[in-house]
Design an enzyme around this catalytic site. Structure first.
Site, PDB file in Angstrom:
ATOM      1  N   LYS B 225       0.837  -1.192   0.000  1.00 37.44           N
ATOM      2  CA  LYS B 225       0.000   0.000   0.000  1.00 37.44           C
ATOM      3  C   LYS B 225       0.876   1.248   0.000  1.00 37.44           C
ATOM      4  CE  LYS B 225      -3.814  -2.373   0.361  1.00 37.44           C
ATOM      5  NZ  LYS B 225      -4.928  -2.279  -0.594  1.00 37.44           N
ATOM      6  N   ASP B 253      -0.283   0.129  -4.505  1.00 35.83           N
ATOM      7  CA  ASP B 253      -1.730   0.349  -4.468  1.00 35.83           C
ATOM      8  C   ASP B 253      -2.024   1.592  -3.635  1.00 35.83           C
ATOM      9  OD1 ASP B 253      -4.473   0.207  -4.159  1.00 35.83           O
ATOM     10  OD2 ASP B 253      -4.502  -1.820  -3.342  1.00 35.83           O
ATOM     11  N   GLU B 279      -2.003   0.758  -8.564  1.00 32.79           N
ATOM     12  CA  GLU B 279      -3.416   0.356  -8.484  1.00 32.79           C
ATOM     13  C   GLU B 279      -4.217   1.480  -7.836  1.00 32.79           C
ATOM     14  OE1 GLU B 279      -3.822  -3.622  -7.040  1.00 32.79           O
ATOM     15  OE2 GLU B 279      -5.728  -3.211  -6.044  1.00 32.79           O
ATOM     16  N   GLU B 308     -11.496  -2.605  -8.332  1.00 36.51           N
ATOM     17  CA  GLU B 308     -12.231  -3.121  -7.169  1.00 36.51           C
ATOM     18  C   GLU B 308     -13.386  -2.216  -6.758  1.00 36.51           C
ATOM     19  OE1 GLU B 308      -8.642  -2.883  -4.544  1.00 36.51           O
ATOM     20  OE2 GLU B 308     -10.086  -2.318  -3.033  1.00 36.51           O
ATOM     21  N   ASP B 331     -14.090  -7.182  -9.554  1.00 34.36           N
ATOM     22  CA  ASP B 331     -14.436  -7.579  -8.189  1.00 34.36           C
ATOM     23  C   ASP B 331     -15.702  -8.430  -8.287  1.00 34.36           C
ATOM     24  OD1 ASP B 331     -14.130  -6.370  -5.037  1.00 34.36           O
ATOM     25  OD2 ASP B 331     -16.043  -7.247  -5.606  1.00 34.36           O
ATOM     26  N   HIS B 358      -9.422  -8.553  -8.203  1.00 36.03           N
ATOM     27  CA  HIS B 358      -9.299  -8.116  -6.824  1.00 36.03           C
ATOM     28  C   HIS B 358      -9.725  -9.266  -5.924  1.00 36.03           C
ATOM     29  CE1 HIS B 358     -11.325  -5.965  -3.278  1.00 36.03           C
ATOM     30  NE2 HIS B 358     -10.031  -5.850  -3.089  1.00 36.03           N
TER      31      HIS B 358
END
Lengths: 468, 468
Positions: B225, B253, B279, B308, B331, B358
């Protein structure tokens, strides 16, 4: 700014009610995608520790209203218990707290049920603020310093198109002439167009009768619903064009019925009746689709309008960037309340696209008149190509309904955002316990949701397992 | 197709439960926008008049889950009482009935709370269908005639990019070699990448320890992240790159943290650490913004991935049209269940964009493995550039959790869609009455929602007015 008046005021509670009107009985509001709407709203009152209250609502068309009501309850904790000073002095921050609640945003974000709930709460906060300042909302906005107004807007995800500084600059440039424009609004009001003659469910005789009546009152712009049947659309467009003549304006609205190609093909067939715009030709999420349609219809002189289902400023930003819309139809409660609507007006100004708000429904006419008057006085400075939708029903439930005289919305004079409903209407139409609903259930026109078992199986009620 | 097996079967009821796991206590799943998620789901069971049941769920991150549960209850009437034959033989039509309920669509349409609820119901229907056919979902899909598979898809708003005929053609062309590919999936499974080391809340020591453990297990792709603090991101990217070396893959992400310009600037700073993709760089609604970012990062060799939070096929369509994504991250329950996911896979194939689903959350790993295996066998025919996210927590609650061996998802063998949870887990974690929640309330780690008055004022309860 009389900030001192609310310095110590605190929000002590919030109520939300599921209000529904049985409009589907009369086919009012029917269109190609929504054949049987029951015009409804999640109705919010914010209570303070003073006598001031704020009223706000989000419009829906019946079933699903319970979800917006539930979402308001889940979001209430963001504002209840807070003082007004930190809310209004950092309104962009409060708005961000509501739209980005760290867990709830997953079921949005900034769209659908959750965003409608944000709108109802935010609109109530603005109503409260305007009441405290003893001003109608449009006047509160008009009198704000550009810095204060811009401080209410969350610019996240917009900055590639409009920065805070550009917004400020825009507002500062329009300070000149504000007083004259305000005077014009007070004297003349803002021009309107009428949709009430054009619902799909209405008969030919009813359409002609209504149109003739409206023309005799001076109306010049008329919108009808299309998209269900091409031959019938041609027939009805012809009826309307024959009655209103060449000098008046016809707009058509497909309520998202078509695919991209279908929209282009269908509108080519309706081009002879010279509609000014096609509204909602396809999915409200299809920015590139709208751009394709707009490009194809430009040579025919037909413009593209959309917005009542446009979920947030990010989608409006792209509709503007992609030259996908010629008219921007903001909705006062599809967007997350006044703060986000202001942002969209400012972006539309930058792209030189006129805003013609979506209205009708429940309370939309009451709200958008304030926004459009602010736009005229402080942002666009013109009424050219700008017009507010007008639908003449359900106004009897509002304490201070919009006044439309000579086809113009008159500037509201009462403090607030004009959405306060009569307590009697709320009591009658609260779903499913209001007295009108009890009558409708007992005469069998609607099914009482509590009279039959729900379609789902309840696993637990208050900790006890209940299998059916 | 053993259609006769369900010919007379009828849906007699549906249950939905609010299941929440207190994951925020451990900072599992934390990111720049969601600091404290409690991984949750609306858990649906569809009951028939036979022994067959269908299980489905929609993942959320805590508060707001109650809204998805309520929306499932409101939509239940669309399927409860119906026979399975008309549902499955016109599945696109049933899907349209769910997504376009004439009043409820106003609070969507096809997005947010409402669409998550559709997903939970639709996923349960597919689970039911697969169980009746005694096949895992991927095998049900793989064995379907192209005509049957395509009949489950609602092509509305997609036809400018993919028609029914093109979809059929695509599937027919891939019939050759299906058996070999199916065998490969059964023998090897589908490659996975790991996110569990990269949550923002984790310490450096924890990240390093986890990474080394994963590397020793053979993992080659890692996602972390970013987006909260640039210097910290650089530091953490460096830690990861140092541990995994040049030959393994790093993805990053940002969970929608940035504006468009900020995303480009920030990623230029992280370019030295050679992330394969960024992402969710910005708002999930910003198709043109993603296109701008993708174009700016292309020269740096950084790809753009998102999906997602991509609300429906119409937005995916445009992300593909605008060349805004290099990886399509469907997703399984943000989209409206299997039917719509299939549509997105087919569009991605047309644009030659690999799908990397995802996963993580609750049940997402269990679901997407089926979809990705179908894609490999019937649509894309390759695993090149395709990889399934893998997060190793919460699987203990599933009766038949995904099996990941040697960094590959193994092909599920049990009939259904793999989301059935243990009844014991459901009983423990149902919010707020489950036994684990009662414990958490009594030890004060969470506030019991029923122990304190709600922030809203109740006007009516069962017809009686109750003012506070």
């Amino acid at each position: 700014m009389a900030h001192t008046t609310y310095a110590a005021t605190r929000i002590r509670g919030l109520s939300v009610r599921d209000i529904r009107f049985p409009t589907s009985l009369e086919a009012d509001g029917s269109d190609a995608i929504h054949p049987d709407p029951d015009y409804s709203c999640a109705y919010v009152i914010i209570y303070t520790d003073t006598d001031f209250k704020g009223h706000g609502l989000a419009f829906t068309i019946g079933r699903g209203n319970e979800l917006v009501v539930a979402a308001v309850k889940s979001l209430a904790k963001v504002v209840v218990g807070k003082k007004l000073r930190p809310i209004f002095e950092n309104f962009a921050g409060t708005w961000r707290e509501l739209t980005s609640e760290s867990q709830m945003r997953w079921v949005g974000p900034e769209k659908g049920v959750l965003h409608l709930a944000v709108a109802a709460i935010v609109n109530a906060l603005w109503d409260l603020w305007a009441r405290i300042e003893h001003k109608p909302l449009w006047k509160l906005l008009v009198d704000m310093e550009p810095e204060t107004l811009v401080s209410t807007i969350d610019f996240r995800y917009m900055e590639d198109v409009l920065t805070r500084e550009e917004a400020l600059q825009m507002l500062r440039e329009m300070q000149t002439g504000k007083n004259n424009r305000e005077e014009r609004m007070i004297n003349r009001g803002f021009p309107a167009y009428i949709t009430s003659a054009g619902w799909l469910g209405y008969s030919q005789e009813k359409i002609e009768r209504l149109l003739k009546g409206f023309i005799s009152q001076g109306w010049r712009h008329f919108k009808i619903k299309v998209g269900q049947d091409l031959e019938d659309d041609k027939r009805r467009c012809k009826i309307v064009r024959d009655v209103i003549g060449e000098e008046r304006t016809l707009m058509v609205d497909a309520n998202q019925k078509w695919s991209v190609k279908e929209a282009v093909d269908w509108m080519k067939e309706l081009a002879p009746y010279k509609p000014r715009w096609i509204e909602e030709p396809t999915s409200p999420d299809d920015i590139l689709g709208h751009a394709t349609i707009a490009e194809a219809l430009r040579p025919l002189g037909i413009k593209v309008a959309t917005g009542e289902m446009c979920q947030n400023r990010v989608v409006f930003k792209q509709l503007l960037q992609a030259k996908a819309i010629d008219y921007c139809q903001i909705d006062a409660c599809r967007l997350g309340g006044v703060n986000e609507v202001l942002a969209v007006y400012l972006m539309a100004k930058k792209f030189n696209v006129p805003v013609c708000p979506h209205a009708g429904g429940v309370g939309l006419c009451e709200m958008v008149q304030h926004l459009q008057m602010w736009d005229y006085i402080c942002v666009s400075g013109t009424t050219k190509d700008r017009i507010i939708e007008y639908v003449d029903h359900l106004q009897e439930h509002f304490k201070h309904p919009r006044k439309v005289v000579s086809c113009h919305y008159l500037a509201p004079k009462i403090a607030g955002y004009s959405v306060e409903m009569w307590e009697e209407s709320l009591m009658k139409y609260e779903y499913p316990y209001g007295s009108e609903w009890k009558k409708l259930f007992s005469c069998g026109k609607y099914q009482d949701p509590e009279a039959s078992p729900p379609p789902w199986i309840e696993h637990r009620t208050k900790g006890k397992i209940v299998y059916r």
